[in-house]
Design an enzyme around this catalytic site. Structure first.
Site, PDB file in Angstrom:
ATOM      1  N   HIS A 158      43.079 -10.112 -22.951  1.00  0.00           N
ATOM      2  CA  HIS A 158      42.696 -10.667 -21.650  1.00  0.00           C
ATOM      3  C   HIS A 158      42.980 -12.163 -21.566  1.00  0.00           C
ATOM      4  O   HIS A 158      42.936 -12.748 -20.474  1.00  0.00           O
ATOM      5  CB  HIS A 158      41.207 -10.413 -21.403  1.00  0.00           C
ATOM      6  CG  HIS A 158      40.895 -10.046 -19.987  1.00  0.00           C
ATOM      7  ND1 HIS A 158      41.612 -10.530 -18.920  1.00  0.00           N
ATOM      8  CD2 HIS A 158      39.952  -9.225 -19.454  1.00  0.00           C
ATOM      9  CE1 HIS A 158      41.120 -10.039 -17.798  1.00  0.00           C
ATOM     10  NE2 HIS A 158      40.112  -9.243 -18.089  1.00  0.00           N
ATOM     11  N   ASP A 179      46.082 -10.252 -17.211  1.00  0.00           N
ATOM     12  CA  ASP A 179      45.004 -10.036 -16.254  1.00  0.00           C
ATOM     13  C   ASP A 179      44.760  -8.540 -16.063  1.00  0.00           C
ATOM     14  O   ASP A 179      45.680  -7.717 -16.197  1.00  0.00           O
ATOM     15  CB  ASP A 179      45.339 -10.670 -14.907  1.00  0.00           C
ATOM     16  CG  ASP A 179      45.421 -12.190 -15.001  1.00  0.00           C
ATOM     17  OD1 ASP A 179      44.740 -12.753 -15.887  1.00  0.00           O
ATOM     18  OD2 ASP A 179      46.157 -12.785 -14.193  1.00  0.00           O
TER      19      ASP A 179
END
Length: 426
Positions: free
Chosen positions: A398, A402
């Protein structure tokens, strides 16, 4: 006679130390030139250390699990002639001492303790040997005896009855207990008490796997995304191609189709085909798609790499996947074949379960996990039909990827597999 000392070689890539994984010889063995003496583990692969000479092993410089510096003494061999050690430094008549550990403590060998025998019970009158009845055979016994046996944890079918017609009496239960656990274990080993323990050193490939998995989970910000895919059409295409070309080009599994779908989908998601150097704070996006194929070998999980998957046909990918998997399982995969991936594909095949949460193969930022194919009733255009369904369980870093991009990437793979003709459209 002289002594030939073999030192831990410089394997390259700036490696200053390696782990001694396994000895293939012991002190006193006669060895010949090119015989493999030991396996050592680098950060990327297992490397064989062959003997450059004929001779007799007189000393080993470490134990499995020990981390040794490049240039330290690995093994000493007694040879004809002068050897490569001066007489004053290592007299031929005296054995060479083993080198101490350099950076890690020695690992104790595996020790398996024997089961601890139960303490002997006081002598008692025995009604004779135990009788093992069939599992569905109901022994004769009064309700009181049955309750007593239940309280004691005794299976009545294992108790010899001394009463009329073989009826089990209270005295028979007492005699059964007096016989001790040794007789019980001879009848039903499933209920034997065990107290043995085994200590297994975490060394070699298992240590590297543990370190990499711990490093990945501590450094990357994992998140997973699961999507259901209808693979009926692509499975029909695969069966058709195998029937038509399998005899001449080889059989296709689902993996080459998945590799192709990843290649096509990554064109629109270059941030997913990337490596992240978190120390330098640099993301490297790659145009080439180097797909790591997670492969289970006897020594542990390995990830050989299908290089430039973007240039390969289905059969070319299938052949390369099969070749690399065989090399990895046989311990023959080279360091180059085990490094350089930009995205990883992992699958447990028919054992793939419903959902998984694969761990990233750092420094990659994505891994695609394949679950098993199952037939399920699905509603299509108002009709209930049986379809072949499969989940993709994928993980992403992450810090780089995204959530929306990850979902769209997997949705793109889904669309390509559900309409397999689009895999080959430009």
């Amino acid at each position: 006679m002289g002594t030939h000392v073999i030192k831990m070689p410089d394997i390259g890539e700036g490696i200053a130390e390696v782990e001694l994984s396994q000895w293939h010889v012991k002190v006193g063995d006669m060895v010949v030139e090119d015989q493999v003496l030991a396996d050592v583990m680098t950060d990327k692969a297992m490397v064989d250390i062959p003997s450059p000479v004929h001779g007799k092993v007189i000393a080993l410089g470490g134990v499995p699990g020990e981390v040794m510096a490049v240039g330290s003494i690995l093994i000493s061999i007694e040879v004809e002639g002068a050897g490569n050690v001066k007489e004053s430094a290592a007299p031929a008549a005296a054995p060479v001492k083993e080198a101490p550990a350099v950076t890690a403590p020695k690992v104790e060998p595996v020790v398996e303790s024997k089961p601890v025998a139960a303490a002997p019970r006081p002598a008692a009158v025995c009604q004779g040997p135990m009788v093992a009845r069939e599992a569905n055979e109901r022994p004769l016994a009064s309700p009181a005896v049955r309750k007593h046996a239940l309280d004691l944890g005794i299976q009545l079918r294992l108790v010899r009855g001394s009463g009329p017609a073989g009826r089990v009496l209270h005295e028979d239960l007492d005699a059964y207990l007096a016989q001790g656990q040794s007789n019980a274990s001879s009848v039903s080993s499933a209920y034997i008490q065990r107290n043995d323990e085994e200590q297994i050193p975490v060394i070699g490939m298992r240590r590297k796997i543990a370190q990499r998995m711990q490093d990945a989970t501590q450094r990357a910000a994992h998140f997973s995304y699961v999507e259901e895919i209808d693979v009926t059409a692509v499975e029909e295409l695969r069966a058709h191609l195998n029937e038509k070309h399998g005899a001449t080009r080889g059989k296709l599994t689902l993996l080459p189709f998945l590799v192709r779908a990843m290649v096509v989908a990554l064109r629109d998601f270059p941030q997913i085909n990337a490596r992240y150097d978190d120390e330098a704070q640099v993301i490297t996006r790659l145009g080439a798609v180097h797909v790591g194929i997670a492969t289970q070998a006897d020594i542990g999980l390995m990830v050989p790499v299908v290089r430039h998957a973007e240039t390969r046909s289905l059969w070319d990918s299938a052949a390369e996947i099969a070749r690399l998997a065989t090399a990895a399982r046989n311990g023959k995969a080279s360091r180059d074949e085990l490094s350089g991936s930009s995205i990883t594909l992992t699958s447990l095949g028919a054992l793939g379960g419903i959902v998984s949460t694969p761990v990233l193969n750092l420094p990659e930022v994505s891994i695609v996990g394949v679950n098993k194919i199952v037939e399920r009733p699905m509603v299509i255009k108002g009709q209930i039909v049986v379809r072949k369904m499969m989940n993709l369980s994928s993980s992403f870093d992450h810090r780089v990827v995204d959530g929306m991009d990850a979902a769209l990437f997997i949705q793109a793979i889904r669309g390509l597999l559900e309409q397999p003709a689009t895999l080959f459209m430009e």
